[in-house]
Enzyme design. Structure first.
Site, mmCIF file in Angstrom:
data_model
loop_
_atom_site.group_PDB
_atom_site.id
_atom_site.type_symbol
_atom_site.label_atom_id
_atom_site.label_comp_id
_atom_site.label_asym_id
_atom_site.label_seq_id
_atom_site.Cartn_x
_atom_site.Cartn_y
_atom_site.Cartn_z
ATOM 1 N N GLU A 111 0.811 -1.220 0.000
ATOM 2 C CA GLU A 111 0.000 0.000 0.000
ATOM 3 C C GLU A 111 0.847 1.275 0.000
ATOM 4 O O GLU A 111 0.759 2.116 0.905
ATOM 5 C CB GLU A 111 -0.957 0.000 1.192
ATOM 6 N N GLU A 147 -6.646 -7.548 -0.938
ATOM 7 C CA GLU A 147 -7.163 -7.372 0.419
ATOM 8 C C GLU A 147 -8.617 -6.921 0.387
ATOM 9 O O GLU A 147 -8.995 -6.033 -0.380
ATOM 10 C CB GLU A 147 -6.366 -6.309 1.193
#
Length: 717
Positions: free
Chosen positions: A150, A305
């Site tokens: 991320e 995710e």
């Protein structure tokens, strides 16, 4: 390149066994087998355990776990661990910590606490990736490399002196000489002229507005900085093996240019957390999936995710409703995902994400979510025939990262956040009507599309305009919406009429912007019309939240009739524009009449200062056409216009007649019917074999609340 699980849809999640006693590993693997897990992500936050001291590595624990995965038939997405540097780096090298624009150096104790220009971080992150590659490249469980995690999620740029020096070097390489930068940034305003690149600072905290062109270049620089870190690690992994490399994106996250990053990864992967407390989150699932699919020309991607129930980082964290975990997962598969992964496998026993749900909750198999975790595993296995399939869309929505950033950093006419707001809204209108839609960039091939929607592309791109002209010449229909073509790529104003290079195609140009400011007079709370005799006579149409449109096109009127009775009135939002015909725009004329070749479908209502001016126009070009919308249309206006455009583009809009709550998506040979409502829905005309229920539909089917069907022509062996 070694494929990822070629015979199965990936299913699993982030696994952090280093948080638990060693005996938990065997228990976890047994539970994974029960749930149908075939892929786990290891090591995302394990740098401190992989390298407990500088240059001292411990991989034995990781190899033992990967060996057990291989024995159990579970593949591994192996992370480099570099998203969260260890305490020793912060303690020994405090300069590796990032600095805010206010000049505050952030402390250790969270994650992503690294400066992108830190030589220490660069050295150790690359070395760790190289050592992992050397150690595990030939491991039988390894299916995917996972770099960092991320990027920019928390630190959107470091403002230390080292980063400033890198920014200066980046600008020198881009502009080559300082005169070119001064022109691009228009530094003659506010006496900002630079004589050397070394005089340029980062856009730290300042008395008032920064130079907007500097802000745009800084956003580009930060993105390039982080991409450089990814490339450095990826180069070490690729030098050691042909295992695919990825890093997890964050949907339409504004701080990284996903379309550019996608060129550097082998497989696009994405993290996505729609809020179950928002009714429109079902569209969030579809939008981000279509965005990811579009990054590589329609190729499948991985959902890296999501959560089974609830996250922990919102002020209020509602869990998904019963069935929604499976439903949204199947929706992503329908829109192009070849893998459904979760954060996380086992809910953490402590720390900042302790209350973030996992596939295995704190209560273990007693959790109400555990049966759904296992059920989704079975469903994903049953729909394996969709693997690798593509979506045949004849409509596309254009989304441009640079334009999004450019508009957000430009002071005026109105302040907007960095977000693909207009692209989302037009995509949602198409999604609500079950029209398959791709999300593309300005550089992508448009030849397959009969309808191209260009919403708020703030930057004028002459080459893109040429390609749109070619699309219309082939018979396509192009819809452009405001504000588009307002600035150049250097963020200088387009002069002579906004829309710039698109004006010729559209047959119109924009002379002025007119933005409403609802609530602007709210500070006059003591206004009393009984006594304030002057003020009470003042009309303020610019304080309105919406602008009613008057429809002039019979086709558009009929489309509005189809929406409901009484016929709804389409409205524009706060944005409005003065639109003139290109051939008659030598000087301002009021009232405004467009040329014969441009049709006005709707105009602004006369309660607005724009009253009578064109709001929606159409220019016919051969068998194609070019449309312009000079405001931000509401949902009714968008729906009506899509109905009209669908007729011109000969699109299949039969999905719009399906019962409420039903999303229909065809991917490859599989047609998904997803019921987002709370009621069982009966579908007529559905024939074929349902891969999920293993039942045959013979013209009538019932889809339970928050569930799905996956229909193929006949059973697949």
């Amino acid at each position: 390149m070694k494929p990822v699980l070629p015979m199965n849809i990936c299913y699993g999640g982030d696994w952090n066994p280093d948080q638990w006693p060693a005996q938990t590993v065997d228990e976890d693997i047994q539970l994974m087998k029960e749930a149908g897990v075939n892929l786990v992500t290891l090591g995302v936050f394990s740098w401190a355990k992989l390298e407990p001291e500088p240059g001292v590595y411990d991989f034995e624990w990781l190899r033992e776990i990967m060996d057990k995965c291989a024995a159990a038939g579970i593949y591994v997405d192996l992370a480099t661990g570099t998203a969260s540097p260890p305490a020793w780096m912060a303690k020994r090298h405090p300069e590796s910590l990032p600095v805010t624009k206010e000049g505050v150096r952030l402390a250790f104790g969270s994650r992503q606490q690294y400066c992108p220009s830190s030589a220490v971080y660069k050295k150790h992150s690359r070395e760790l990736a190289a050592r992992l590659a050397a150690e595990f490249s030939d491991h039988p469980a390894l299916a995917l490399w996972h770099v960092n995690n991320e990027y920019a999620c928390h630190v959107h740029g470091c403002y230390c002196d080292a980063c400033e020096h890198e920014f200066q070097e980046w600008l020198a390489e881009k502009y080559e000489n300082i005169e070119a930068l001064n022109h691009a940034w228009n530094t003659y305003f506010w006496a900002q002229i630079y004589s050397d690149f070394s005089e340029i600072s980062l856009p730290r905290l300042a008395p008032t507005f920064h130079n907007s062109a500097q802000m745009l270049d800084h956003a580009r620089f930060v993105d390039a900085q982080l991409l450089g870190l990814f490339d450095a690690e990826a180069s070490e992994l690729r030098a050691a093996s042909d295992i695919p490399v990825t890093t997890n994106f964050l949907g339409d996250f504004p701080h990284t240019n996903g379309r550019e990053w996608a060129k550097h990864v082998d497989i696009v992967s994405d993290d996505s957390y729609p809020d179950p407390a928002i009714p429109g989150s079902a569209h969030e699932v579809a939008f981000t999936a279509d965005l990811m699919r579009g990054y590589k020309g329609g190729a499948p991607f991985l959902l890296m995710e999501q959560t089974t129930a609830a996250v922990q980082w919102r002020p209020q964290n509602s869990p998904k409703r019963p069935g929604q975990y499976s439903l949204w997962s199947l929706s992503r598969v329908a829109h192009g995902a070849d893998g459904i992964m979760q954060f996380q496998w086992r809910q953490s026993p402590g720390g900042a994400e302790m209350m973030h749900s996992g596939m295995v909750a704190h209560s273990g198999k007693k959790s109400r979510w555990w049966p759904e975790v296992g059920e989704l595993g079975k469903q994903l296995e049953s729909i394996a025939p969709v693997l690798g399939g593509r979506i045949d869309a004849r409509v596309c929505v254009v989304a441009d990262w640079d334009s999004m950033i450019a508009r957000s950093v430009t002071p005026g006419p109105n302040t907007v956040p960095a977000a693909f707001t207009a692209a989302r809204k037009w995509h949602r209108t198409l999604w609500e009507k079950n029209i398959a839609t791709d999300i593309v960039g300005i550089e992508d091939d448009l030849s397959k599309y009969s309808l191209v929607i260009v919403p708020e592309i703030f930057i004028d791109y002459p080459e893109f305009a040429t390609r749109l002209e070619e699309a219309v010449a082939r018979g396509a229909h192009v819809l452009v919406t405001a504000p588009t073509g307002v600035v150049t790529p250097d963020l200088r104003a387009v002069t002579g009429g906004y829309l710039g290079s698109l004006s010729e195609l559209l047959g119109v140009c924009v002379t002025d912007h007119s933005v409403n400011s609802p609530g602007a007079w709210s500070f006059e709370s003591d206004l009393d019309p009984r006594v304030d005799r002057i003020t009470r006579s003042v009309e303020v149409p610019s304080a309105a939240e919406y602008r009613d449109l008057e429809v002039r096109s019979p086709l558009l009127q009929r489309a509005l009739d189809q929406i409901g009775s009484p016929r709804p009135t389409p409205r524009g939002g706060v944005w409005g524009e003065y639109v003139m015909a290109v051939k008659e725009a030598d000087e301002f004329t009021d009232p405004m009449w467009l040329s014969d070749e441009v049709e006005v479908l709707a105009q602004f209502g006369y309660e607005s200062d724009l009253g009578g001016w064109p709001a929606i126009t159409r220019r016919k070009v051969g068998s194609g056409s070019a449309w312009y919308v000079a405001t931000n249309l509401d949902a009714v206006g968008r729906d009506a216009l899509i109905r009209v455009l669908s007729a011109y583009a000969r699109l299949d809009i039969s999905g719009a007649t399906l019962p409420d709550g039903i999303e229909r998506v065809t991917r490859g040979l599989v047609t998904f019917y997803l019921n987002h409502s709370d009621k069982a829905v009966q579908l007529a005309g559905v024939t074929g074999y349902d891969l999920i229920s293993k039942a045959t539909a013979t013209g009538h089917a019932v889809v339970a609340p928050r569930s799905a069907m996956a229909i193929v022509a006949k059973p697949v062996s």
